[in-house]
Scaffold this motif. Structure first.
Motif, PDB file in Angstrom:
ATOM      1  N   HIS A  27       0.832  -1.217   0.000  1.00 41.22           N
ATOM      2  CA  HIS A  27       0.000   0.000   0.000  1.00 41.22           C
ATOM      3  C   HIS A  27       0.855   1.250   0.000  1.00 41.22           C
ATOM      4  CE1 HIS A  27      -2.173   3.227   2.205  1.00 41.22           C
ATOM      5  NE2 HIS A  27      -3.123   2.910   1.342  1.00 41.22           N
ATOM      6  N   LYS A  31       1.076   3.884  -3.039  1.00 45.74           N
ATOM      7  CA  LYS A  31       0.685   5.263  -2.742  1.00 45.74           C
ATOM      8  C   LYS A  31       1.794   6.232  -3.146  1.00 45.74           C
ATOM      9  CE  LYS A  31      -1.590   7.895   0.914  1.00 45.74           C
ATOM     10  NZ  LYS A  31      -2.006   7.891   2.342  1.00 45.74           N
ATOM     11  N   VAL A 165      -4.761   1.197  -4.613  1.00 47.77           N
ATOM     12  CA  VAL A 165      -4.512   1.793  -3.294  1.00 47.77           C
ATOM     13  C   VAL A 165      -5.782   1.771  -2.458  1.00 47.77           C
ATOM     14  CG1 VAL A 165      -3.993   3.961  -2.103  1.00 47.77           C
ATOM     15  CG2 VAL A 165      -2.570   3.237  -4.020  1.00 47.77           C
ATOM     16  N   LEU A 168      -6.671  -1.775  -1.261  1.00 49.12           N
ATOM     17  CA  LEU A 168      -5.847  -2.176  -0.119  1.00 49.12           C
ATOM     18  C   LEU A 168      -6.251  -1.426   1.144  1.00 49.12           C
ATOM     19  CD1 LEU A 168      -2.324  -2.386  -1.799  1.00 49.12           C
ATOM     20  CD2 LEU A 168      -3.546  -4.278  -0.727  1.00 49.12           C
ATOM     21  N   GLU A 169      -6.433  -0.111   0.997  1.00 48.25           N
ATOM     22  CA  GLU A 169      -6.666   0.736   2.169  1.00 48.25           C
ATOM     23  C   GLU A 169      -8.040   0.532   2.790  1.00 48.25           C
ATOM     24  OE1 GLU A 169      -6.531   5.533   3.263  1.00 48.25           O
ATOM     25  OE2 GLU A 169      -5.660   4.781   1.393  1.00 48.25           O
TER      26      GLU A 169
END
Length: 208
Positions: A27, A31, A165, A168-169
């Motif tokens: 991540h 990012k 991203v 995942l986040e």
């Protein structure tokens, strides 16, 4: 947040902790990649705006001079003057990588045909200026095409990276964390239950 379907065992807990570590690291890398691509994208957009204005100005000047020369020379004389090409162009396309995105690089080779396309006596200075402007703007138009395609490809990659991203986040990492919390709770419950059974057995043995 929905949890992953796993068996609440210590082995599974260890596996999920490693998976969480990889997901968090991935991540961060994605990012950072997204942020750098956005920075480069903004810079390229600024360059594109400047270059586009320059190309539009050169094309407008070429068109204005061309209109004037057509008014003075007449359409037939103008067509005759521009009938034969004065040069040949060979376009080559390569690619380079920007943040793992393959973007085009346009280059060209220019060769003169060996003679002027028209006689200078029979033409106007406006036509000369118009043709010179068009000659000058060609390389800038190639740069503009290269730049706009690069911006388009970067925009697509930024969007793909943004989705990864966010996945995942907001999905994967919370799911893994929630599952780890659940497994820890289950293991603690089992441990307390085992401790309680041992104490009862000890009491039973002591009373016997």
């Amino acid at each position: 947040m929905a949890m992953l379907r796993v068996n609440p065992t210590r082995m599974e807990l260890t596996r999920l902790k490693k998976r969480l570590s990889v997901a968090v690291r991935g991540h961060k890398l994605l990012k950072d990649k997204r942020d750098e691509m956005i920075r480069q994208f903004i810079e390229l957009v600024r360059q594109n705006r400047t270059l586009r204005l320059e190309v539009e100005k050169l094309l407008q000047e070429a068109e204005s001079n061309f209109v004037l020369s057509r008014a003075v020379m007449g359409e037939e004389a103008l067509d005759e003057a521009l009938m034969y090409p004065s040069r040949s162009i060979e376009l080559e396309i390569y690619s380079k990588s920007i943040m793992s995105v393959d973007v085009p690089v346009l280059t060209y080779k220019e060769e003169a045909a060996g003679k002027n396309p028209y006689g200078f006596i029979a033409t106007t200075s406006e036509l000369d200026v118009s043709i010179q402007n068009l000659s000058n703007v060609f390389s800038r138009m190639l740069e503009l095409a290269e730049l706009e395609k690069t911006i388009s490809l970067l925009a697509d990659e930024i969007e793909k990276t943004r989705r990864r991203v966010n996945a995942l986040e907001y999905v994967m990492i919370p799911q893994i964390e929630e599952t780890i919390k659940y497994i820890k709770m289950k293991l603690d419950e089992n441990e307390r239950a085992s401790t309680t059974r041992l104490l009862r057995m000890k009491d039973i043995i002591a009373d016997a």
